[in-house]
Enzyme design. Structure first.
Site, PDB file in Angstrom:
ATOM      1  N   CYS B  35       1.205  -4.206   4.088  1.00 12.66           N
ATOM      2  CA  CYS B  35       2.656  -4.353   3.970  1.00 12.66           C
ATOM      3  C   CYS B  35       3.413  -3.387   4.869  1.00 12.66           C
ATOM      4  O   CYS B  35       4.620  -3.465   4.970  1.00 12.66           O
ATOM      5  CB  CYS B  35       3.101  -4.136   2.535  1.00 12.66           C
ATOM      6  SG  CYS B  35       2.502  -5.416   1.450  1.00 12.66           S
ATOM      7  N   ASP B  37       3.631  -0.018   4.536  1.00 11.83           N
ATOM      8  CA  ASP B  37       3.770   1.349   4.051  1.00 11.83           C
ATOM      9  C   ASP B  37       2.975   1.572   2.776  1.00 11.83           C
ATOM     10  O   ASP B  37       2.700   0.646   2.010  1.00 11.83           O
ATOM     11  CB  ASP B  37       5.221   1.796   3.883  1.00 11.83           C
ATOM     12  CG  ASP B  37       6.099   0.750   3.233  1.00 11.83           C
ATOM     13  OD1 ASP B  37       5.552  -0.102   2.518  1.00 11.83           O
ATOM     14  OD2 ASP B  37       7.319   0.821   3.426  1.00 11.83           O
ATOM     15  N   CYS B 106      12.006   2.613   1.030  1.00 12.30           N
ATOM     16  CA  CYS B 106      11.155   3.808   1.174  1.00 12.30           C
ATOM     17  C   CYS B 106      11.378   4.761   0.004  1.00 12.30           C
ATOM     18  O   CYS B 106      10.433   5.380  -0.487  1.00 12.30           O
ATOM     19  CB  CYS B 106      11.457   4.536   2.478  1.00 12.30           C
ATOM     20  SG  CYS B 106      11.044   3.580   3.945  1.00 12.30           S
TER      21      CYS B 106
END
Lengths: 383, 277
Positions: B35, B37, B106
């Site tokens: 994906c 990360d 993130c």
């Protein structure tokens, strides 16, 4: 500090000569090339000599060249013209084309056109049997790029063109990445239309060209005044057209030496990085590749992180990773080539130009391996 | 190029707490390399006090993923597990001086790693974000996770769901499902918790309040579904509305009308009645 610019497939520095050539047309020589008076006429003649220079770069005739605003416009115009003039509704292209072709074909799909997107193999090569099979009676045009912007892989355009022409179908190629980096001769190459872009060959942004072989039926995309003999209306972007002419002249004069020089430096960069960085893989067919491009995947780390670390040292490159694509999906080109996702995320493309120096290559070879090591130390998958 | 804050840049170039703690008492691993990360969080925890003595991260990802991971470790060090678990993705983003909207996922990854580590420490099964039904196949995002980012981040658009969870950012096939989750979740919010409302109202105040409720509470929800509503007039207690966008053709418009009436009754006055034109 001058950047170490190794992203020339994205755009290039405007050549000094090209900038000098265009300047008068941004000041004293502001005449409209369509005007009857001498003041405008002078500008008209300058555009015509630029057209000759562009034509010579691909060994075409000046009347076979029309100026556009960019490569994308040339691509859209070519495909649209083929659809309009043939009345047919089937397009053939590849999965690795530039978005200017891919998304245009998709948009036509919503209007009832069908497009066949040909696959490529692991090295980014096309299977020509697939091409033959895809052509049918409804095929209006086949559009295959001369060379790929991400992998640098050069397609066998001559063979492709022969296949397409033997079936009586129009053939368009995007030579935006090929022009000025490899020798192109439309007299030997049975292509009907070819897109070119100024800013990839050291002219400014905002100018492109479309080659249309003499005798090819053509339907304009932008309709209005009689500029470009009615094939592309709109008052000419004179200064940029002049600069593109100059840039084409420069490219043509030095192309043989530049190919050798860029290839030597590219190979030195590529081999040096592969030697210094473990788990690095070259993406794309090494045999048939633009002399200025290398695309390398660094396993276990992500491309945006690599680029931003390089950026700290003023090194400009690009990546096929998702985080740099503006979407969450990584490069469609590397995906089509079947490069594993893990490797796509860590891909970095360096693209050189005639202005790249050996010192710059040395600097990258010195700077990059520690960056790769440090990022791998941060990664849960690194070694 | 992304516009990162100086703090993101600093923690990306010189990350704090990178690596793995020796003999960790808790490990939280989220994301995966496919994906784009992935984060592995390792914690050293004082068993008596449940206090986090050390926290380290290893991250595969872009600059903001690395900086978010580093920020997370800085935020939780010295806290007890119970205190640490209260750290939200917004806290991580704030610590960094903000993240580009497209990169908010993130910060969400950081929070998820923390939850996974806490669950690991407590010997619990996997955290809630992994439960539920997979909606986005490209990035393996569940409905539960989508609902959670909507609620925690006050999300109003599908685009933001992608920004915060990556869901829908791949092939796009699941976007209709995401739209449905969004409108269901916001629908619940629409008839959500009661708020204070004034006892007596002047006419002008009433109209102003109706306008405010329509603007702030109703239109954003409808717009998320590509619909809209316009306030035409207020005659006494009769609120005259007209549906716009997809709502105008929607067969369920009367239900939407009733929901709006409910909302107006709740926030402005019990006497209000909605009429559609």
């Amino acid at each position: 500090m001058k950047p170490i610019y190794l992203d020339n497939n994205a755009t290039t520095m405007v050549a000094d000569e090209a900038r000098e050539a265009m300047l008068p047309y941004l000041s004293a020589e502001y005449g409209n090339p369509s005007s009857m008076h001498h003041f405008g006429g002078k500008v008209h003649r300058k555009i015509e000599s630029a057209r000759e220079e562009v034509a010579k770069l691909i060994n075409a005739e000046p009347e076979e060249i029309i100026f556009t605003s960019c490569g994308t416009e040339s691509d859209n115009t070519a495909i649209m013209s083929a659809l309009e003039t043939t009345g047919k509704r089937h397009i053939i292209t590849t999965r690795v084309e530039h978005p200017a072709v891919l998304n245009f074909c998709m948009a036509q799909g919503r209007k009832g056109c069908k497009t066949a997107f040909l696959p490529v193999d692991k090295s980014g090569r096309l299977d020509l049997d697939n091409l033959e099979k895809a052509i049918n009676d409804e095929t209006a045009v086949v559009s295959v790029m001369y060379a790929n912007n991400e992998s640098g892989v050069i397609f066998p355009i001559e063979k492709i063109a022969e296949i397409v022409k033997s079936r009586g179908v129009l053939f368009h190629t995007v030579a935006v990445q090929g022009a000025g980096k490899i020798e192109i001769d439309v007299k030997r190459l049975p292509v009907d239309m070819m897109s070119l872009s100024g800013h990839k060959i050291h002219a400014p942004k905002g100018v492109g060209a479309l080659y249309i072989r003499k005798g090819t039926r053509f339907s304009p995309y932008i309709i209005g005044g009689h500029q470009e003999r009615g094939r592309r209306s709109g008052t000419e972007n004179v200064a940029s057209i002049v600069a593109m002419g100059t840039a084409c002249g420069l490219a043509r004069n030095n192309i043989a030496e530049e190919i050798v020089k860029m290839k030597r430096m590219r190979d030195r960069l590529e081999n040096g990085l592969i030697e210094r960085c473990p788990d690095a893989i070259i993406n794309g067919d090494k045999e048939n590749r633009l002399p200025n491009t290398t695309n390398i995947s660094f396993e276990y780390i992500e491309g945006e992180a690599i680029l931003l670390r390089l950026n700290e040292h003023n090194i400009c490159a690009s990546s096929g990773s998702a985080c740099t694509s503006g979407s969450l999906e990584p490069s469609h080109v590397l995906r089509a080539m079947g490069v594993p996702f893990t490797a796509i995320h860590g891909s970095v493309r360096f693209s050189l130009s005639r202005y790249t120096t050996d010192e710059e290559i040395d600097f990258v070879l010195k700077t990059m391996p520690p960056i790769i090591r440090e990022l791998r130390d941060l990664s849960p998958f690194g070694r | 190029m992304w516009e990162y804050t100086e703090k993101v840049r600093e923690l990306f170039l010189h990350p704090k707490n990178a690596g793995e703690v020796k003999d960790p008492d808790a490990v939280g691993e989220v994301g995966n390399i496919l994906c784009g990360d992935s984060l592995k969080l390792t914690l050293k925890i004082d068993k008596e006090t449940n206090r986090i003595l050390d926290a380290k991260f290893q991250t595969f990802g872009c600059a903001s993923a690395i900086a978010s991971s580093s920020a997370l470790t800085e935020l939780i060090k010295g806290k007890t597990i119970d205190e640490a678990i209260k750290v939200t993705n917004q806290d991580i983003a704030e610590y960094l001086g903000g993240l580009p909207r497209e990169k908010m996922h993130c910060s969400v990854m950081g929070r998820e790693a923390l939850e996974a580590a806490a669950a690991d420490y407590r010997g619990e099964a996997r955290p809630a974000a992994d439960e539920g039904e997979i909606v986005c196949k490209c990035f393996g995002v569940t409905d539960k996770k989508i609902i959670r980012v909507i609620e925690e981040n006050d999300i109003r658009t599908v685009e933001d769901i992608t920004n915060f969870s990556k869901a829908g950012g791949g092939c796009g096939e699941c976007i209709p499902k995401i739209e449905k989750i969004l409108s269901d979740t916001l629908g619940k919010k629409l008839i959500g918790k009661p708020q204070e409302r004034p006892k007596a109202l002047t006419n002008i105040r009433k109209i102003a309040m109706i306008q405010e409720v329509i603007e702030k509470e109703v239109r954003p929800v409808l717009k998320a579904d590509r619909g809209d509503v316009e306030l035409i007039d207020v005659e006494g207690d009769k609120v005259i509305l007209s549906m716009r966008g997809v709502c105008a053709e929607c067969q369920m418009a009367h239900i939407t009308g009733r929901n709006i009436e409910k909302k107006l009754k709740e926030l402005v006055s019990d006497k209000l009645l909605v009429e559609m034109r």
